[in-house]
Scaffold this motif. Structure first.
Motif, PDB file in Angstrom:
ATOM      1  N   ARG A 114       0.825  -1.209   0.000  1.00 28.30           N
ATOM      2  CA  ARG A 114       0.000   0.000   0.000  1.00 28.30           C
ATOM      3  C   ARG A 114       0.861   1.262   0.000  1.00 28.30           C
ATOM      4  O   ARG A 114       0.585   2.230  -0.726  1.00 28.30           O
ATOM      5  N   LYS A 115       1.936   1.241   0.810  1.00 24.48           N
ATOM      6  CA  LYS A 115       2.823   2.400   0.852  1.00 24.48           C
ATOM      7  C   LYS A 115       3.546   2.570  -0.477  1.00 24.48           C
ATOM      8  O   LYS A 115       3.701   3.697  -0.969  1.00 24.48           O
ATOM      9  N   LEU A 116       3.979   1.458  -1.070  1.00 25.07           N
ATOM     10  CA  LEU A 116       4.643   1.535  -2.375  1.00 25.07           C
ATOM     11  C   LEU A 116       3.681   2.085  -3.416  1.00 25.07           C
ATOM     12  O   LEU A 116       4.079   2.854  -4.301  1.00 25.07           O
ATOM     13  N   SER A 117       2.413   1.717  -3.289  1.00 26.09           N
ATOM     14  CA  SER A 117       1.392   2.234  -4.195  1.00 26.09           C
ATOM     15  C   SER A 117       1.276   3.750  -4.072  1.00 26.09           C
ATOM     16  O   SER A 117       1.196   4.469  -5.071  1.00 26.09           O
ATOM     17  N   GLU A 118       1.293   4.241  -2.843  1.00 33.95           N
ATOM     18  CA  GLU A 118       1.202   5.684  -2.613  1.00 33.95           C
ATOM     19  C   GLU A 118       2.404   6.415  -3.196  1.00 33.95           C
ATOM     20  O   GLU A 118       2.270   7.493  -3.777  1.00 33.95           O
ATOM     21  N   LEU A 119       3.575   5.818  -3.042  1.00 28.11           N
ATOM     22  CA  LEU A 119       4.807   6.465  -3.496  1.00 28.11           C
ATOM     23  C   LEU A 119       4.956   6.459  -5.014  1.00 28.11           C
ATOM     24  O   LEU A 119       5.534   7.380  -5.591  1.00 28.11           O
ATOM     25  N   THR A 120       4.450   5.405  -5.648  1.00 28.72           N
ATOM     26  CA  THR A 120       4.630   5.253  -7.100  1.00 28.72           C
ATOM     27  C   THR A 120       3.407   5.621  -7.918  1.00 28.72           C
ATOM     28  O   THR A 120       3.495   5.735  -9.138  1.00 28.72           O
ATOM     29  N   ASP A 121       2.278   5.786  -7.239  1.00 33.76           N
ATOM     30  CA  ASP A 121       1.011   6.048  -7.931  1.00 33.76           C
ATOM     31  C   ASP A 121       0.616   4.869  -8.832  1.00 33.76           C
ATOM     32  O   ASP A 121       0.006   5.060  -9.877  1.00 33.76           O
ATOM     33  N   ILE A 122       1.007   3.664  -8.415  1.00 35.42           N
ATOM     34  CA  ILE A 122       0.594   2.439  -9.091  1.00 35.42           C
ATOM     35  C   ILE A 122      -0.429   1.747  -8.191  1.00 35.42           C
ATOM     36  O   ILE A 122      -0.200   1.619  -6.989  1.00 35.42           O
ATOM     37  N   ASP A 123      -1.533   1.313  -8.771  1.00 35.08           N
ATOM     38  CA  ASP A 123      -2.587   0.684  -7.990  1.00 35.08           C
ATOM     39  C   ASP A 123      -2.055  -0.489  -7.159  1.00 35.08           C
ATOM     40  O   ASP A 123      -1.223  -1.269  -7.634  1.00 35.08           O
ATOM     41  N   THR A 124      -2.521  -0.576  -5.921  1.00 40.01           N
ATOM     42  CA  THR A 124      -2.053  -1.638  -5.023  1.00 40.01           C
ATOM     43  C   THR A 124      -2.292  -3.030  -5.601  1.00 40.01           C
ATOM     44  O   THR A 124      -1.440  -3.924  -5.468  1.00 40.01           O
ATOM     45  N   SER A 125      -3.439  -3.229  -6.242  1.00 38.21           N
ATOM     46  CA  SER A 125      -3.735  -4.540  -6.820  1.00 38.21           C
ATOM     47  C   SER A 125      -2.774  -4.889  -7.945  1.00 38.21           C
ATOM     48  O   SER A 125      -2.391  -6.051  -8.112  1.00 38.21           O
ATOM     49  N   THR A 126      -2.346  -3.871  -8.687  1.00 37.57           N
ATOM     50  CA  THR A 126      -1.366  -4.097  -9.755  1.00 37.57           C
ATOM     51  C   THR A 126      -0.029  -4.507  -9.169  1.00 37.57           C
ATOM     52  O   THR A 126       0.615  -5.443  -9.644  1.00 37.57           O
ATOM     53  N   ILE A 127       0.380  -3.802  -8.119  1.00 35.62           N
ATOM     54  CA  ILE A 127       1.635  -4.144  -7.450  1.00 35.62           C
ATOM     55  C   ILE A 127       1.565  -5.566  -6.899  1.00 35.62           C
ATOM     56  O   ILE A 127       2.519  -6.340  -7.010  1.00 35.62           O
TER      57      ILE A 127
END
Length: 211
Positions: free
Chosen positions: A26-39
């Motif tokens: 979730r934090k990586l999603s916030e930092l990269t603007d990539i959807d959490t489900s995609t990550i």
């Protein structure tokens, strides 16, 4: 592994890095603007990471882009070289590479370099080079035969032991490398740094003529 890397898959690599740094998806999603489900799908090797994903991971996690590309199964040719006689060789690559935009030309790179000349002479421009060069170099992951040359230009820039005009030329090439406004996006491996190599060669040619 389907990714065909010599070591970890992209999923395992990202899992290890996130665990090491105590980062959640979730934090990586916030930092990269990539959807959490995609990550999550990338990390679980259920989907292939795009070049855009990998560039964002490289920037945020400070992992060499080349390492991520290899883990994700993209072709990485570390042995690719360009001769010191760039003018003919680089233009040949520009003319023949199917991955390059038809708009790429030495003239357009030169125009971009010229646009940086005034900025180089400002305190903000100089600080941008001094503070951001190492980060960009790390992101590049040593990719490209021009790396040694760009390091040499940075050393000369920091020493300030050159004529003002030459310092402007060197600074313009360094800014072209640092600023993420390239003719070719850097994530298009391994031609993504071709225009940066052209910029370095243009600067080197000018410096040679000035000696």
């Amino acid at each position: 592994m389907s990714e065909g890397s010599l070591g970890l898959s992209i999923g395992q690599l990202l899992r290890d890095v996130l665990k090491e740094r105590s980062l959640s998806m979730r934090k990586l999603s916030e930092l990269t603007d990539i959807d959490t489900s995609t990550i999550s799908r990338i990390i679980n090797d259920k989907r292939k990471a795009t070049l855009d994903h990998l560039e964002k991971f490289a920037s945020i996690l400070e992992i060499p882009l080349a390492k991520l590309l290899q883990a994700a199964g993209y072709p990485v040719d570390h042995k690719h070289t360009i001769r010191s006689d760039y003018d003919e060789t680089i233009q040949h690559l520009v003319n023949t590479s199917e991955l390059l935009s038809a708009d790429l030309s030495i003239e357009k790179v030169q125009l971009q370099l010229t646009s940086y000349e005034a900025y180089v002479q400002t305190t903000e421009g100089r600080n941008r080079i001094l503070y951001d060069f190492d980060k960009k170099l790390k992101q590049a992951g040593g990719v490209g035969p021009f790396i040694d040359q760009i390091k040499d230009l940075f050393t000369r820039f920091t020493m300030q032991d050159v004529a003002k005009r030459d310092l402007t030329v060197i600074g313009s090439a360094l800014l072209y490398f640092i600023v993420p406004v390239d003719i070719i996006p850097d994530y298009i491996f391994a031609v993504g740094y071709l225009d940066d190599a052209i910029a370095v060669q243009i600067a080197s040619s000018v410096l040679t003529r000035n000696t």
